[in-house]
Design a protein around this motif. Structure first.
Motif, PDB file in Angstrom:
ATOM      1  N   PHE A 271       0.833  -1.525  -0.023  1.00  0.00           N
ATOM      2  CA  PHE A 271       0.068  -0.031  -0.109  1.00  0.00           C
ATOM      3  C   PHE A 271       0.944   1.458  -0.187  1.00  0.00           C
ATOM      4  N   SER A 272       2.222   1.192   0.102  1.00  0.00           N
ATOM      5  CA  SER A 272       3.034   2.283   0.506  1.00  0.00           C
ATOM      6  C   SER A 272       2.911   3.370  -0.702  1.00  0.00           C
ATOM      7  N   LYS A 273       2.575   2.817  -1.885  1.00  0.00           N
ATOM      8  CA  LYS A 273       2.780   3.658  -2.890  1.00  0.00           C
ATOM      9  C   LYS A 273       1.397   4.559  -3.419  1.00  0.00           C
ATOM     10  N   LEU A 274       0.347   4.156  -2.694  1.00  0.00           N
ATOM     11  CA  LEU A 274      -0.989   4.603  -2.790  1.00  0.00           C
ATOM     12  C   LEU A 274      -1.022   5.988  -2.317  1.00  0.00           C
ATOM     13  N   ASP A 275      -1.848   6.738  -3.026  1.00  0.00           N
ATOM     14  CA  ASP A 275      -1.975   8.200  -2.485  1.00  0.00           C
ATOM     15  C   ASP A 275      -2.779   8.329  -1.130  1.00  0.00           C
ATOM     16  N   ALA A 276      -2.691   9.419  -0.663  1.00  0.00           N
ATOM     17  CA  ALA A 276      -3.208   9.395   0.806  1.00  0.00           C
ATOM     18  C   ALA A 276      -4.914   9.029   0.821  1.00  0.00           C
ATOM     19  N   GLY A 277      -5.495   9.645  -0.205  1.00  0.00           N
ATOM     20  CA  GLY A 277      -6.968   9.235  -0.045  1.00  0.00           C
ATOM     21  C   GLY A 277      -7.207   7.679  -0.308  1.00  0.00           C
ATOM     22  N   ALA A 278      -6.430   6.919  -1.041  1.00  0.00           N
ATOM     23  CA  ALA A 278      -6.758   5.661  -1.156  1.00  0.00           C
ATOM     24  C   ALA A 278      -6.284   4.976   0.315  1.00  0.00           C
ATOM     25  N   ILE A 279      -5.162   5.381   0.904  1.00  0.00           N
ATOM     26  CA  ILE A 279      -4.715   4.762   2.306  1.00  0.00           C
ATOM     27  C   ILE A 279      -5.773   5.148   3.264  1.00  0.00           C
ATOM     28  N   ALA A 280      -6.383   6.388   3.229  1.00  0.00           N
ATOM     29  CA  ALA A 280      -7.522   6.781   4.228  1.00  0.00           C
ATOM     30  C   ALA A 280      -8.599   5.794   4.022  1.00  0.00           C
ATOM     31  N   ASP A 281      -9.015   5.441   2.684  1.00  0.00           N
ATOM     32  CA  ASP A 281     -10.150   4.650   2.660  1.00  0.00           C
ATOM     33  C   ASP A 281      -9.852   3.251   3.131  1.00  0.00           C
ATOM     34  N   LEU A 282      -8.634   2.815   2.835  1.00  0.00           N
ATOM     35  CA  LEU A 282      -8.361   1.467   3.437  1.00  0.00           C
ATOM     36  C   LEU A 282      -8.266   1.558   5.046  1.00  0.00           C
ATOM     37  N   VAL A 283      -8.113   2.553   5.533  1.00  0.00           N
ATOM     38  CA  VAL A 283      -8.079   2.290   6.963  1.00  0.00           C
ATOM     39  C   VAL A 283      -9.327   2.291   7.477  1.00  0.00           C
TER      40      VAL A 283
END
Ligand code: CMP
Length: 392
Positions: A271-283
């Protein structure tokens, strides 16, 4: 497989970020710092309570004040350190250091930290403010950072906001109706107590909340009936939000053994290369699960219902022919979800482990949404399948 997670050489700022913000439960330094800060916050609140008792203040005032000053200095250092490491936060990547710090200073937990320092400033400006104990007790809110349960209440209130708003509207409606009816019935009988809307609204609020109102007894029979109905409606009106929050809280606690942080997800290499929005969704999508050594997470031949990312700890994967180990940053359980065939291996925790669980529905949705995620998972699954075939 551990090779997929090479040791990083950390700069001082990265290391302090890890200790202060990442809160890895297996990082000793991070746990010590968290423990010391929690003890200081709780002791500080106890000191504020003690200082408000004149006899205690007279006897131990100087020591209590010295302790309070010490806490302020430590909290200030903590605040400055958190600001300093803010550019390391994955959510703020792409901002310059100053911008990252400014944005970080605006996050709820940092605002609480800043408010916790405010009493000291107030003390300097207004030495004998009566608001002092109140502003100092704000420090208790600092515990939100360390308590998954407090963070959970915040999430529950946000997720149940529509239902809660409906409760507030119902409560306001009942309050206004009871006040208006009481004014009509008893307004002339008891003008000094129930003679206008603000007075009857106060009476209705007291009846609804069952906090009294007994001193203002209706004198007419109809007034008493309205009072009885108001009390009963009060029970209903207050039980409703309590039930909503209680159920939401239980659901959240059940779903999350520990709080999944942005940094935790961003650390998973996939996930480290995902943008901040995608990471926030994953959280929001991932579920946390903590397991003890020896826990079997899946058995060969089972149907697949979720895949797992290892936030910390180590698991043993036992296929028909091979036994291997996966650790922090690795994932497992993807093959059955991709092929819709039974699990190819039995996976058992060999240490305590914090896992991020991705349920099958969310997994399939992510495959559609994130082509790079799909490609990488498919590639790893293919390699693993080939490895298993060669091993046999
Ligand atoms: P799945 O078949 O869903 O359940 C068992 C999991 O073990 C599997 O997905 C993979 O994630 C993992 N696994 C199976 N074989 C290997 C392998 N050779 N190397 C690493 N992981 C494996």
């Amino acid at each position: 497989m551990d090779a997929s997670n090479p040791e990083r050489r950390l700069t001082l700022r990265q290391r302090i970020f890890d200790i202060l913000e990442h809160s890895r439960r297996r990082d000793f330094a991070s746990r010590v710092v968290d423990f010391v800060l929690v003890v200081l916050i709780v002791s500080n609140v106890a000191v504020v309570i003690a200082q408000s008792v004149p006899e205690v203040a007279a006897e131990y005032g100087a020591s209590l004040l010295a302790f309070d000053r010490l806490c302020v200095i430590i909290f200030a250092i903590e605040y400055i350190a958190r600001l300093w490491v803010a550019p390391e936060h994955p959510m703020l990547r792409g901002n310059g250091p100053t911008m990252a710090r400014l944005r970080f200073a605006g996050t709820p937990l940092m605002i609480i930290d800043a408010l916790a320092l405010l009493p000291w400033l107030l003390e300097v400006l207004f030495p004998s403010s009566v608001l002092m104990p109140l502003t100092r007790l704000v420090r208790l809110l600092k515990l939100a950072r360390y308590s998954p349960a407090i963070a959970t209440i915040g999430r529950v209130i946000v997720s149940e906001r529509r239902a809660l708003l409906a409760c507030i509207i119902i409560l306001s409606g009942v309050l206004l109706a009871a006040a208006a009816v009481m004014l009509a019935i008893e307004g002339r009988e008891q003008p000094e107590r129930l003679g206008d809307m603000p007075k009857t609204m106060w009476w209705a609020a007291a009846m609804l909340a069952k906090i009294g109102g007994g001193e203002t007894e209706p004198v007419t029979a109809l007034g008493r009936i309205v009072a009885a109905i108001t009390v009963m409606l009060g029970i209903f009106c207050f039980a409703l939000p309590v039930a909503i929050i209680g159920r939401g809280f239980y659901e959240e606690i059940r779903r999350r053994d520990f709080v999944i942080t942005f940094a935790m997800v961003a650390r998973v290499p996939l996930f480290s290369k995902l943008d901040a929005g995608a990471i926030a969704d994953l959280v929001g999508i991932l579920r946390a699960r903590t397991v003890t050594p020896g826990t079997t997470l899946m058995r060969r031949g089972d149907r697949g219902d979720a895949m797992y990312f290892i936030a910390s700890g180590r698991v043993e994967v036992s296929t028909e022919t091979l036994t291997l180990y996966l650790s922090e940053g690795d994932f497992f359980g993807e093959m059955a979800l991709l092929s819709r065939e039974p699990r190819t291996a039995t996976v058992t925790a060999v240490s305590s482990a914090d896992l991020l669980v991705l349920e099958v529905d969310d997994f399939l949705r992510l495959l559609d949404k994130l082509p790079a995620f799909k490609e990488h998972i498919q590639e790893v699954a293919k390699e693993r399948r080939e490895g298993n075939v060669q091993g046999s």
